[in-house]
Write a protein that holds these residues in place. Structure first.
Motif, PDB file in Angstrom:
ATOM      1  N   THR A  40       0.848  -1.182   0.000  1.00 31.79           N
ATOM      2  CA  THR A  40       0.000   0.000   0.000  1.00 31.79           C
ATOM      3  C   THR A  40       0.889   1.240   0.000  1.00 31.79           C
ATOM      4  O   THR A  40       1.852   1.320   0.752  1.00 31.79           O
ATOM      5  N   GLY A  41       0.568   2.179  -0.883  1.00 27.85           N
ATOM      6  CA  GLY A  41       1.327   3.418  -0.954  1.00 27.85           C
ATOM      7  C   GLY A  41       2.549   3.360  -1.848  1.00 27.85           C
ATOM      8  O   GLY A  41       3.299   4.329  -1.938  1.00 27.85           O
ATOM      9  N   ALA A  42       2.760   2.239  -2.534  1.00 30.94           N
ATOM     10  CA  ALA A  42       3.958   2.091  -3.370  1.00 30.94           C
ATOM     11  C   ALA A  42       3.830   2.779  -4.725  1.00 30.94           C
ATOM     12  O   ALA A  42       4.828   2.928  -5.428  1.00 30.94           O
ATOM     13  N   GLY A  43       2.625   3.168  -5.125  1.00 33.70           N
ATOM     14  CA  GLY A  43       2.444   3.859  -6.399  1.00 33.70           C
ATOM     15  C   GLY A  43       1.771   3.045  -7.485  1.00 33.70           C
ATOM     16  O   GLY A  43       1.795   3.433  -8.652  1.00 33.70           O
ATOM     17  N   LYS A  44       1.158   1.920  -7.119  1.00 34.65           N
ATOM     18  CA  LYS A  44       0.492   1.071  -8.130  1.00 34.65           C
ATOM     19  C   LYS A  44      -0.636   1.816  -8.830  1.00 34.65           C
ATOM     20  O   LYS A  44      -0.740   1.796 -10.049  1.00 34.65           O
TER      21      LYS A  44
END
Length: 95
Positions: A29-33
């Motif tokens: 979550t929050g990685a930019g997917k």
């Protein structure tokens, strides 16, 4: 661009040779997917541009040839907490 490195070859193989293809985004979550997939949704317009994500670029490339004798289809799924969601289906109405 990420699209050129990760997805363009897959989309071109689908378009040019009739192959099936999958573009799979996975990470914390929050990685930019979502940003990589959809781009900057507040800036993206009808035309593909620098703020477009892989979806807009891939659809544009897949359908750039408007040959009426070619059938193309796209599915779009989300897997979240071990559940699969078809993001292109219409939700069932009441009753």
């Amino acid at each position: 661009s990420l699209y050129s490195a990760a997805a363009s070859r897959c989309v071109k193989a689908c378009r040019d040779y009739g192959r099936d293809g999958t573009i799979f985004c996975y990470g914390q979550t929050g990685a930019g997917k979502s940003y990589s997939t959809f781009g900057d949704v507040l800036r993206v317009g009808a035309a593909v541009g620098p703020d477009s994500g892989m979806v807009q670029r891939g659809i544009g490339e897949l359908f750039e040839d408007d040959d009426p004798d070619v059938t193309r289809s796209v599915t779009f799924y989300e897997i979240f907490k071990e559940r699969v969601y078809d993001l292109l289906s219409c939700p069932a109405g009441p009753g």
